[in-house]
Structure formats: structure tokens, C-alpha cells
Write a protein that holds these residues in place. Structure first.
Motif, PDB file in Angstrom:
ATOM      1  N   HIS A 103       4.114   5.830   4.233  1.00 25.64           N
ATOM      2  CA  HIS A 103       3.907   7.280   4.190  1.00 25.64           C
ATOM      3  C   HIS A 103       3.000   7.663   3.013  1.00 25.64           C
ATOM      4  CE1 HIS A 103       4.849  11.425   5.101  1.00 25.64           C
ATOM      5  NE2 HIS A 103       5.103  11.620   3.823  1.00 25.64           N
ATOM      6  N   GLN A 153       1.365  10.539  12.278  1.00 24.99           N
ATOM      7  CA  GLN A 153       2.535  10.384  11.416  1.00 24.99           C
ATOM      8  C   GLN A 153       2.798  11.622  10.574  1.00 24.99           C
ATOM      9  OE1 GLN A 153       2.788   9.852   7.796  1.00 24.99           O
ATOM     10  NE2 GLN A 153       4.983   9.656   8.082  1.00 24.99           N
ATOM     11  N   SER A 175       9.583   6.181  12.059  1.00 29.36           N
ATOM     12  CA  SER A 175       9.540   4.775  11.665  1.00 29.36           C
ATOM     13  C   SER A 175       8.725   4.498  10.411  1.00 29.36           C
ATOM     14  CB  SER A 175       8.957   3.937  12.809  1.00 29.36           C
ATOM     15  OG  SER A 175       7.598   4.281  13.033  1.00 29.36           O
ATOM     16  N   ALA A 176       8.051   5.462   9.858  1.00 26.76           N
ATOM     17  CA  ALA A 176       7.201   5.225   8.686  1.00 26.76           C
ATOM     18  C   ALA A 176       8.045   5.037   7.434  1.00 26.76           C
ATOM     19  CB  ALA A 176       6.226   6.377   8.498  1.00 26.76           C
ATOM     20  N   SER A 177       7.838   3.924   6.763  1.00 25.82           N
ATOM     21  CA  SER A 177       8.537   3.667   5.505  1.00 25.82           C
ATOM     22  C   SER A 177       7.935   4.554   4.419  1.00 25.82           C
ATOM     23  CB  SER A 177       8.376   2.192   5.115  1.00 25.82           C
ATOM     24  OG  SER A 177       7.018   1.940   4.785  1.00 25.82           O
ATOM     25  N   PRO A 178       8.658   4.769   3.322  1.00 29.93           N
ATOM     26  CA  PRO A 178       8.107   5.591   2.234  1.00 29.93           C
ATOM     27  C   PRO A 178       6.774   5.042   1.704  1.00 29.93           C
ATOM     28  CG  PRO A 178      10.455   5.300   1.920  1.00 29.93           C
ATOM     29  CD  PRO A 178      10.057   4.411   3.066  1.00 29.93           C
TER      30      PRO A 178
END
Length: 182
Positions: free
Chosen positions: A27, A147, A21-24
Motif C-alpha cells: 500500500h 487498489q 489483499s494489499a499489505s501495508p
């Protein structure tokens, strides 16, 4: 289902979910925080700023924070990681390449999280504003450890518990020593 099996299943589910679920942008932010926190650079830098700008209160907060970080690192990395032999989460769970440069040591507990929580919890009683400002990077460090694929959520929770205990002990140690030895 045993408690240990339930923890493993929850770890697996939460780790996969956070990794996916981590967006760029998130991240990149988490990676930058991890780089800064590596080797406790972030907490040493924060302590230097506190000591420089905070007067007596800043020096007291900085000393408490660094003492707690030292104890947390000794307990998490020097003792617990040597006793626990938990492998890191499987690389195939993560859609990024950060798992390639993660440590080979035991996953349990998170030493980064232990240091972050120890510093923050030790600083807060001495200088509440500085302590509250430290909660943001400390929380980001904890999220980043899962993450990035370096830890399971239970590793991070154990690291946080070690950090809290280290902060408590470093604040109480002088009183305990004086009471029992004098």
C-alpha cells in the motif's frame, strides 16, 4: 447475463479483492508511485533523464514518450471522461482512507494508466531497455489506481488501451501524414 453486467460484476469482485489483499508495505509503495506519477511528473522526469543520458536515441525515445502521453491525456481526460459519467468505486469497499482525496471526475477511463502505458509503449521501440525499465512503474500505476479506490479494473484496461493506441498513433503519424499529404 449481459456483457455489461458481467463486466460490472467482475469489476466489483476484482476491486474488492485487490483492496482487501494489499499489505501495508505494498500500500505504501503504491501510494508513493501514485504521488510520483501524479500530473505525469514521473514520465516527464523519465523523459528528461533519457534525453540527458541517452544521446540521440534517448532524445528520440523521450520525444516519442512525451508525445504519446500528451495524446493519451487529451483522449482520456479531455474526451472520454467528459463523455462517460461513471462514478468512482464506493468508498466503503476500501479499508483505507485514500478514497477521501480521489478526483471527482468520471472514473472511466484511467488517465494515469493511459499516460503510463502511452509513455512506456512509445519509448520501447526507440530504446528497448528504457521501455522495459518503464514497465515496472507503469504496471504499479495501473494496480494502484484500483487498489486506491480511484478506478475499477475496466477503467484501467480502457486507459491501457488508450495508451497503446496513443503510442501507436504517435509513432505512425509522421508516416501517415507524409503518405497522405505529399
Amino acid at each position: 447475463m449481459s456483457v455489461l453486467a458481467a463486466i460490472r460484476e467482475t469489476d466489483r469482485h476484482l476491486t474488492k479483492r485487490l483492496a482487501a489483499s494489499a499489505s501495508p508495505g505494498l500500500h505504501r509503495t503504491l501510494s508513493a508511485v501514485e504521488e510520483t506519477a501524479e500530473g505525469t511528473k514521473l514520465w516527464c522526469g523519465a523523459a528528461a533523464v533519457m534525453a540527458w543520458l541517452g544521446g540521440r536515441r534517448g532524445r528520440k525515445a523521450a520525444a516519442a514518450g512525451l508525445a504519446a502521453v500528451t495524446l493519451a491525456q487529451l483522449v482520456s481526460n479531455g474526451v472520454c471522461k467528459q463523455l462517460a459519467d461513471r462514478p468512482r468505486p464506493p468508498k466503503q469497499w476500501f479499508p483505507h482512507d485514500e478514497t477521501e482525496d480521489r478526483p471527482s471526475s468520471s472514473s472511466f477511463p484511467s488517465g494515469h494508466t493511459a499516460a503510463a502505458v502511452a509513455f512506456t509503449a512509445a519509448v520501447a521501440p526507440a530504446w528497448p531497455l528504457a521501455g522495459s525499465l518503464c514497465t515496472v512503474p507503469a504496471a504499479l500505476v495501473a494496480v494502484e489506481r484500483v487498489q486506491s479506490g480511484a478506478h475499477y479494473p475496466s477503467d484501467v484496461a480502457a486507459g491501457a488501451a488508450i495508451g497503446l493506441a496513443s503510442a501507436w498513433f504517435t509513432r505512425r503519424a509522421p508516416h501517415l501524414i507524409l503518405r497522405h499529404w505529399l
